[in-house]
Design a protein around this motif. Structure first.
Motif, PDB file in Angstrom:
ATOM      1  N   ARG A 414      -9.569   1.198   6.247  1.00  0.00           N
ATOM      2  CA  ARG A 414      -8.242   1.006   5.675  1.00  0.00           C
ATOM      3  C   ARG A 414      -8.195  -0.139   4.651  1.00  0.00           C
ATOM      4  O   ARG A 414      -7.203  -0.304   3.961  1.00  0.00           O
ATOM      5  CB  ARG A 414      -7.226   0.721   6.792  1.00  0.00           C
ATOM      6  CG  ARG A 414      -6.996   1.904   7.705  1.00  0.00           C
ATOM      7  CD  ARG A 414      -6.053   1.546   8.840  1.00  0.00           C
ATOM      8  NE  ARG A 414      -5.842   2.670   9.728  1.00  0.00           N
ATOM      9  CZ  ARG A 414      -4.949   3.623   9.537  1.00  0.00           C
ATOM     10  NH1 ARG A 414      -4.159   3.570   8.481  1.00  0.00           N
ATOM     11  NH2 ARG A 414      -4.826   4.619  10.385  1.00  0.00           N
ATOM     12  N   ALA A 555      -2.391   0.244  12.638  1.00  0.00           N
ATOM     13  CA  ALA A 555      -1.748   1.363  11.947  1.00  0.00           C
ATOM     14  C   ALA A 555      -0.381   1.008  11.393  1.00  0.00           C
ATOM     15  O   ALA A 555       0.157   1.743  10.570  1.00  0.00           O
ATOM     16  CB  ALA A 555      -1.623   2.565  12.883  1.00  0.00           C
ATOM     17  N   VAL A 591       5.777   0.666   7.668  1.00  0.00           N
ATOM     18  CA  VAL A 591       4.901   1.828   7.543  1.00  0.00           C
ATOM     19  C   VAL A 591       4.051   1.938   8.807  1.00  0.00           C
ATOM     20  O   VAL A 591       3.451   0.949   9.244  1.00  0.00           O
ATOM     21  CB  VAL A 591       3.978   1.723   6.313  1.00  0.00           C
ATOM     22  CG1 VAL A 591       3.053   2.931   6.235  1.00  0.00           C
ATOM     23  CG2 VAL A 591       4.799   1.587   5.041  1.00  0.00           C
ATOM     24  N   ASP A 593       0.975   4.265   9.789  1.00  0.00           N
ATOM     25  CA  ASP A 593       0.058   5.226   9.172  1.00  0.00           C
ATOM     26  C   ASP A 593      -1.186   5.378  10.035  1.00  0.00           C
ATOM     27  O   ASP A 593      -1.992   4.453  10.156  1.00  0.00           O
ATOM     28  CB  ASP A 593      -0.327   4.748   7.772  1.00  0.00           C
ATOM     29  CG  ASP A 593      -1.096   5.809   6.987  1.00  0.00           C
ATOM     30  OD1 ASP A 593      -1.482   6.822   7.578  1.00  0.00           O
ATOM     31  OD2 ASP A 593      -1.305   5.608   5.773  1.00  0.00           O
ATOM     32  N   SER A 594      -1.351   6.549  10.646  1.00  0.00           N
ATOM     33  CA  SER A 594      -2.527   6.826  11.472  1.00  0.00           C
ATOM     34  C   SER A 594      -3.396   7.911  10.859  1.00  0.00           C
ATOM     35  O   SER A 594      -4.192   8.537  11.552  1.00  0.00           O
ATOM     36  CB  SER A 594      -2.089   7.261  12.882  1.00  0.00           C
ATOM     37  OG  SER A 594      -1.327   8.466  12.824  1.00  0.00           O
ATOM     38  N   THR A 595      -3.226   8.147   9.556  1.00  0.00           N
ATOM     39  CA  THR A 595      -3.966   9.225   8.916  1.00  0.00           C
ATOM     40  C   THR A 595      -5.419   8.818   8.688  1.00  0.00           C
ATOM     41  O   THR A 595      -5.754   7.650   8.578  1.00  0.00           O
ATOM     42  CB  THR A 595      -3.338   9.607   7.571  1.00  0.00           C
ATOM     43  OG1 THR A 595      -3.292   8.449   6.728  1.00  0.00           O
ATOM     44  CG2 THR A 595      -1.930  10.143   7.769  1.00  0.00           C
ATOM     45  N   THR A 602      -7.272  15.735   5.728  1.00  0.00           N
ATOM     46  CA  THR A 602      -6.372  14.706   6.219  1.00  0.00           C
ATOM     47  C   THR A 602      -5.829  15.091   7.590  1.00  0.00           C
ATOM     48  O   THR A 602      -5.373  16.218   7.798  1.00  0.00           O
ATOM     49  CB  THR A 602      -5.202  14.501   5.243  1.00  0.00           C
ATOM     50  OG1 THR A 602      -5.718  14.179   3.950  1.00  0.00           O
ATOM     51  CG2 THR A 602      -4.304  13.372   5.710  1.00  0.00           C
ATOM     52  N   ARG A 606       2.142   9.895   9.373  1.00  0.00           N
ATOM     53  CA  ARG A 606       2.611   8.777   8.551  1.00  0.00           C
ATOM     54  C   ARG A 606       4.129   8.699   8.665  1.00  0.00           C
ATOM     55  O   ARG A 606       4.829   9.713   8.523  1.00  0.00           O
ATOM     56  CB  ARG A 606       2.192   8.966   7.103  1.00  0.00           C
ATOM     57  CG  ARG A 606       2.533   7.785   6.202  1.00  0.00           C
ATOM     58  CD  ARG A 606       2.157   8.061   4.733  1.00  0.00           C
ATOM     59  NE  ARG A 606       0.734   8.305   4.574  1.00  0.00           N
ATOM     60  CZ  ARG A 606       0.213   9.467   4.218  1.00  0.00           C
ATOM     61  NH1 ARG A 606       1.012  10.508   4.000  1.00  0.00           N
ATOM     62  NH2 ARG A 606      -1.080   9.604   4.075  1.00  0.00           N
ATOM     63  N   MET A 608       7.311   6.222   7.189  1.00  0.00           N
ATOM     64  CA  MET A 608       7.695   5.147   6.283  1.00  0.00           C
ATOM     65  C   MET A 608       9.225   5.067   6.210  1.00  0.00           C
ATOM     66  O   MET A 608       9.886   6.092   6.040  1.00  0.00           O
ATOM     67  CB  MET A 608       7.118   5.388   4.882  1.00  0.00           C
ATOM     68  CG  MET A 608       5.611   5.329   4.810  1.00  0.00           C
ATOM     69  SD  MET A 608       4.962   5.480   3.121  1.00  0.00           S
ATOM     70  CE  MET A 608       5.331   7.204   2.800  1.00  0.00           C
ATOM     71  N   GLN A 649       6.190  17.711   6.178  1.00  0.00           N
ATOM     72  CA  GLN A 649       6.773  16.523   5.564  1.00  0.00           C
ATOM     73  C   GLN A 649       8.290  16.617   5.587  1.00  0.00           C
ATOM     74  O   GLN A 649       8.877  17.675   5.334  1.00  0.00           O
ATOM     75  CB  GLN A 649       6.319  16.372   4.110  1.00  0.00           C
ATOM     76  CG  GLN A 649       7.049  15.250   3.377  1.00  0.00           C
ATOM     77  CD  GLN A 649       6.787  15.235   1.891  1.00  0.00           C
ATOM     78  OE1 GLN A 649       6.221  14.293   1.377  1.00  0.00           O
ATOM     79  NE2 GLN A 649       7.187  16.287   1.178  1.00  0.00           N
TER      80      GLN A 649
END
Length: 810
Positions: A414, A555, A591, A593-595, A602, A606, A608, A649
């Motif tokens: 990351r 994350a 945020v 984000d665990s992608t 991917t 995520r 946000m 999404q």
């Protein structure tokens, strides 16, 4: 290749009968014989025995082995010759391997020949010109070429190798017989009374009946080694379903004439072709039950967690080998987290055919807890170690913890400092003298300096192309500098970013930015028609932005940004007068984000959320609130064993003016193909009519609320090419009372265009462009919910659309 070493007793026979009782003979001289191309001086460099020294048989033997290891000699031998009283001459006789004068690939077209050579180069099996020819290397190259041809649909391909000696040179020929190109037409099983053919074929990765897309995805071709792997996958699947005694016979492969669908020139009709029919006999046997789970060995500090894992298995219960293997991995992980880095857990399964029972036994060898010794990085030629070490949770001198090591790898991935690091890139070496575990992490540096291309489409500004200059560690703080220049028909941007990760050793990220943006929204780009070629507004802004971020967990990150800008807005109208606004914006954000992975690979999620406050310089007063929410989720498709993926999404954003004032037009949203990809840029906005009764025109009003929902099914095709089926929904609204404010006098909201749901469905072909580092997308869309289904007006809402775009939606 042969190595002939004269026995030590034979070497010494000519040295006299009383040799062993007398001192060792003296070496008068060392000669090299038989060498043709390699200079004697080069050979002597590898010989430790020197003239005027006592003869050492062990040293002579070691020298022969060193010469053989060079890989340039077919035969090496050493002999002694009597050279007088208590003296010998040592003779190294060499037979050199012939050197390769040419490599010829026979029996294939030029295109296929080049692909064979490329495969050999990638696998380091290519036969190099002017290099010594080793027959074993030639045989390995022939095997690799045959495997490649079989993977390309030539199941009966054969590759032989022929070496034609011409003095000290050899002409190497790969003699290829491809045979007919045959795809797999059908795979059948015999004896599978409980599990269907379709269910078993889904477990096979390679050996499947060829479909239209299989030629792109390297499937549908018969390769014996891959068939063996697939049969083993089916065996494991049977074990996971409780069939512990399943047996497979020898697969039968034959050519049969089968009917296949014809796709070109049109996907209609059928034809008969020779294809491969693969028949696999199966003896399923009865269902078994798991009757006991036993743990042998001392789990030491991990005893409590190991015991809990053992109790989690229901016994007696259904037998599932995959769950037992998963339990073994969890036990190994528990021991690793307790400090036992080299712990081993072996799973033994005792099958009782008479009772139809399976007894599982885990044998644990925990070893001793190990401290972390040295942590080294390999591959970082220009990137200092200190910037990599600050991402590590594991520390030298601490007790080894596998969970901390996994978290360290995740933080490295990351950090954007190196390319993705995998578990296979980590080497563990135990030093028994220090009782320490040394860790070596292999990394690959990203391009730290350079000029790259960029580009994209979508949004109110439309398409753009540009260049990016990046530099790393200019200030010695692990900082990265980015300068971006881009532009298009309706926008241009100059962005300068300076980002420092873990600023001054703290857990904070610090970012400074300077920007100059220009956007020109033209009604003609949304409504087609020359009479409407009037710009709604031209927006020019420049300023600075400061931001910071704090990693709450590996994350989760909390952020805060503050910007100051000067904005010039020219409204539509004959005068085109510009209004200058100076404003500031404060934007707290969060945020999660665990992608991981990229493109169709991917996975993860995520989340946000942000809330921007816009107002006068330094926020002496706040005029606009802009909350936004973005959710994305990427999950494996269980029917393809995770090869394909589902992606979802949700996006929502709103802008609200305080004190009841109208929302300025430059603060409104003009969504389009970046939200619902079958529509044009800015086309999802509500609309207003402007003008008197004799002359009216339709103008986009902008929205104060936007909601979007997208779903995709992603399929990797080959290499950088992938495909996706999609469904997009978009909804916008604007306050009815002030919709026309800031656009012009005499405006009236077209209510049918407000609070309207739009939809688009279709498919995409994507190609990840290495130069632009973004995907190029060819979009085929059908728009079932569109504006002209409700109201007769000129718009960019077509029934169907074929579009090209750069960059992804999510």
């Amino acid at each position: 290749m042969r190595v002939r070493i004269a026995s030590i007793s034979a070497l010494l026979l000519g040295c006299g009968a009383g040799l062993y009782a007398s001192p060792a003979p003296r070496v008068r001289q060392v000669r090299v014989e038989g060498n043709l191309r390699i200079p004697a001086a080069t050979i002597r460099h590898y010989i430790s025995v020197s003239p005027d020294s006592p003869f050492d048989p062990a040293a002579a033997e070691a020298d022969v082995r060193k010469l053989h290891a060079l890989g340039t000699f077919r035969q090496v031998s050493v002999l002694t010759q009597d050279a007088g009283p208590e003296a010998i001459d040592l003779v190294f006789r060499m037979e050199e391997l012939p050197f390769v004068s040419s490599l010829v690939v026979e029996g294939v077209s030029e295109g296929l020949e080049e692909r064979i050579r490329e495969v050999l180069r990638k696998e380091n099996l290519d036969i190099r010109l002017s290099a010594p020819f080793q027959p074993s290397a030639g045989r390995r190259a022939a095997v690799a070429a045959r495997g490649f041809l079989q993977s390309q649909g030539y199941p009966t391909a054969s590759v032989g190798i022929d070496d034609e000696r011409r003095g000290s040179a050899v002409r190497v020929r790969l003699k290829v017989r491809t045979g007919p190109r045959l795809d797999i037409g059908a795979v059948t099983f015999d004896g599978n009374d409980n599990l269907s053919d379709e269910e078993l074929i889904r477990q096979m990765q390679y050996t499947r009946p060829a479909s239209f897309l299989d030629r792109w995805m390297r499937k549908g071709s018969y390769v014996p080694e891959q068939l063996t792997e697939d049969v083993e996958r089916v065996r494991r699947y049977y074990h996971s379903r409780g069939y512990a005694a399943v047996r497979f016979g020898q697969p039968e492969v034959k050519v049969s004439r089968l009917v296949s669908r014809r796709w070109f020139p049109v996907p209609l009709g059928s034809t008969q072709r020779d294809k491969l029919l693969i028949h696999i006999p199966v003896t399923e046997g009865p269902l078994f039950r798991l009757t006991s789970v036993r743990v042998d060995g001392d789990p030491k500090a991990a005893a409590e967690e190991i015991s809990a894992l053992q109790r989690s298995v229901v016994v007696p219960g259904p037998y599932d080998s995959s769950r037992l293997e998963e339990l073994r991995r969890k036990m190994t992980g528990a021991l690793g987290r307790a400090g036992y880095a080299l712990a081993q857990v072996r799973l033994e399964q005792e099958v009782d055919d008479l009772l139809r029972a399976v007894r599982a036994r885990y044998k644990i060898d925990a070893g001793d807890p190990a401290l972390i010794g040295q942590i080294r990085f390999q591959g970082n030629l220009h990137l200092p170690d200190k910037f990599l070490r600050r991402e590590l949770r594991a520390r030298e001198g601490e007790l080894f913890d596998s969970a901390k090591l996994e978290e360290s790898l995740d933080r490295l991935n990351r950090s954007n400092l190196v390319k993705e690091v995998h578990q296979a890139d980590v080497g563990l070496e135990f030093d028994g003298d220090r009782n320490a575990l040394d860790i070596t992490i292999k990394v690959k540096e990203k391009d730290r300096r350079g000029i790259f291309a960029t580009g994209g489409t979508g949004g109110i500004g439309g398409g753009y192309l540009g260049i990016i200059y990046t530099a790393f560690n200019l200030l010695g703080l692990g900082d990265s500098l980015t300068l971006e220049l881009d532009g298009g028909a309706a926008q241009s941007n100059i962005l300068l970013d300076l980002v420092a990760q873990r600023f001054l050793g703290s857990p904070f990220l610090l970012a400074l930015s300077g920007f100059h943006r220009y956007t020109n929204l033209n009604v003609a780009s949304i409504i087609r028609g020359p009479e409407d070629a009037v710009a709604v507004f031209r927006r020019r802004s420049k300023g600075f932005r400061w931001g910071t971020g704090y990693s709450v967990t590996r994350a989760a990150q909390a952020g805060l940004g503050f910007s100051v800008e000067r904005e010039s807005i020219a409204n539509a109208g004959p005068q085109g007068d510009a209004t200058v606004v100076r404003r500031s914006e404060l934007s707290p954000s969060f945020v999660l984000d665990s992608t991981s992975g990229s493109g169709p690979g991917t996975r993860g999620g995520r989340f946000m959320v942000s809330h921007s406050l816009v107002g006068s310089p330094f926020l002496q007063s706040v005029t606009v609130d802009r909350p936004s929410l973005h959710l994305a989720r990427y999950v494996d498709d269980p029917w393809t064993e995770g090869r394909n993926a589902f992606a979802f999404q949700f996006y929502g954003s709103a802008a609200r003016s305080r004190r009841g004032a109208p929302l300025p037009i430059d603060q409104r949203f003009f969504p389009g193909d970046e939200l619902v990809r079958g529509f044009g840029r800015g086309a999802l906005t509500p609309w207003v009519q402007s003008g008197d009764g004799s002359s009216t025109r339709v103008i986009p009003a902008g929205a104060d609320t936007v909601l979007g929902l997208s779903a995709e099914y992603r399929v990797p095709i080959r290499g950088a090419v992938s495909g996706a089926a999609f469904l997009d929904l978009g909804w916008t609204r604007v306050d009815d009372r002030v919709a026309g404010e800031g656009i012009g006098t005499g405006t009236r909201l077209i209510k049918e265009t407000n609070r309207l749901l739009r939809a688009s469905a279709g498919g995409e072909l994507r190609w990840q462009l290495p130069g632009l580092r973004q995907p190029a997308r060819l979009i085929f869309a059908w728009n079932p919910l569109r504006l002209d289904r409700i109201l007769e007006m000129p718009s960019s809402d077509p029934r169907r659309a074929v579009r090209f775009a750069l960059g992804g939606i999510f």
